[in-house]
Design a protein around this motif. Structure first.
Motif: not given
Length: 329
Positions: A130, A139, A142-143, A164, A166, A190
């Motif tokens: 993310y 994004n 991804k959500h 997660i 990054s 994030a």
């Protein structure tokens, strides 16, 4: 965070120690571990991978509150774990398609939260790459993806651990000085996003918010953060979410990971444990590839056990019980 039902609470306790701290062992690596095996000269890599995971599980779970495995090569290892060790199982495909932008996630096609639970999992883990600064088009996908998994875990009444990792879509080198400068924002923001109730996450598995290799006093090279700045990022990270969160080791040495946890505690971080992989067992890969099972077991019973017991001693001094977070029941 997701509502902790009576069943979820029971499973969360199975995955943590009696003090409510998660001291979990990660051995769900697939692609990276295959490469490590192949580079060490091991033949029949897939068989070797399965056997190696069995050794890790059998020898080290007596000292771990739980173990994270994958459903592709990890079920034999799950059967060999200590009776008091809980079982987390990964749900994602290993790696990502580097030819496409966004590092979009994917699930293992033959598995579901229901099937993982039926097979004996006490919790479901999903890894998500993310970048808070990537496009909304990427994004939002991804959500939605995480929302689906969270809903599955609610339906199956099983804890959902979201890992997660990054990154910066404009800079592939996450070990660089340039990335060290933006990492605190990437990690902290994030965490903030996925602490929203809509995702139904029970535990966040996250990176520390700085690259310790660029902290003054921890490096002989360039300094990106003073100790005071680094400490402030650890505190900001801790304060941004009410969800229980644990640190991943990200492949650093056992010694540096332990020092990092002590630093986090001093900074005021109220993290709830660790899910530690390569920092514990990484050096045994070459032993296994070059000398086989007997020498690997010897290494795990000596150096491997030493690594994890030293880590546990640090966790005992630094981590806080997950039930101290604002857990909803």
């Amino acid at each position: 965070m997701a509502k902790l039902t009576e069943k979820k609470m029971e499973l969360m306790k199975k995955l943590s120690n009696s003090n409510g701290v998660i001291s979990a062992l990660a051995i769900d690596q697939r692609g990276s571990l295959k490469k490590m095996m192949a580079n060490s000269g091991r033949e029949n890599v897939e068989e070797a991978l399965e056997a190696f995971k069995v050794h890790i599980s059998k020898e080290l779970t007596p000292y771990s509150s739980s173990i994270l495995l994958d459903p592709e090569y990890g079920w034999k290892a799950a059967e060999e774990r200590d009776a008091n060790s809980g079982l987390l199982v990964a749900y994602e495909e290993t790696g990502y398609d580097a030819s496409e932008p966004g590092r979009l996630p994917d699930l293992l096609p033959l598995w579901s939260a229901k099937r993982l639970k039926e097979k004996g999992a006490d919790g479901v883990k999903f890894l998500l790459y993310y970048d808070i600064d990537e496009s909304a088009e990427i994004n939002e996908q991804k959500h939605a993806f995480v929302e689906r998994i969270g809903s599955e875990c609610v339906a199956e009444d099983i804890p959902f651990y979201l890992e997660i990792l990054s990154y910066d879509a404009k800079n592939d080198d996450v070990k660089s000085e340039a990335y060290a400068k933006v990492k605190p924002r990437k990690v902290i923001e994030a965490m903030k996003v996925f602490s929203d109730d809509r995702f139904n996450v029970d535990v966040l598995k996250v990176e520390v918010p700085v690259n310790m290799a660029f902290v003054d006093g921890y490096t002989d090279g360039p300094v990106v953060y003073t100790k005071e700045e680094a400490a402030s990022y650890f505190k900001q990270q801790s304060d941004v979410s009410d969800i229980p969160f644990i640190f991943l080791s990200a492949g650093v040495s056992a010694e540096l990971f332990q020092e990092t946890l002590l630093f986090a505690k001093e900074a005021g971080s109220t993290f709830n444990g660790v899910l530690c992989g390569r920092a514990t067992w990484k050096d045994s890969v070459n032993v296994f590839a070059e000398h086989g099972s007997e020498k690997t077991v010897e290494w795990l019973q000596s150096q491997g056990r030493k690594n994890i017991e030293e880590l546990n001693a640090v966790i005992d001094k630094t981590a806080t019980p997950w039930w101290n977070q604002k857990v909803t029941i």
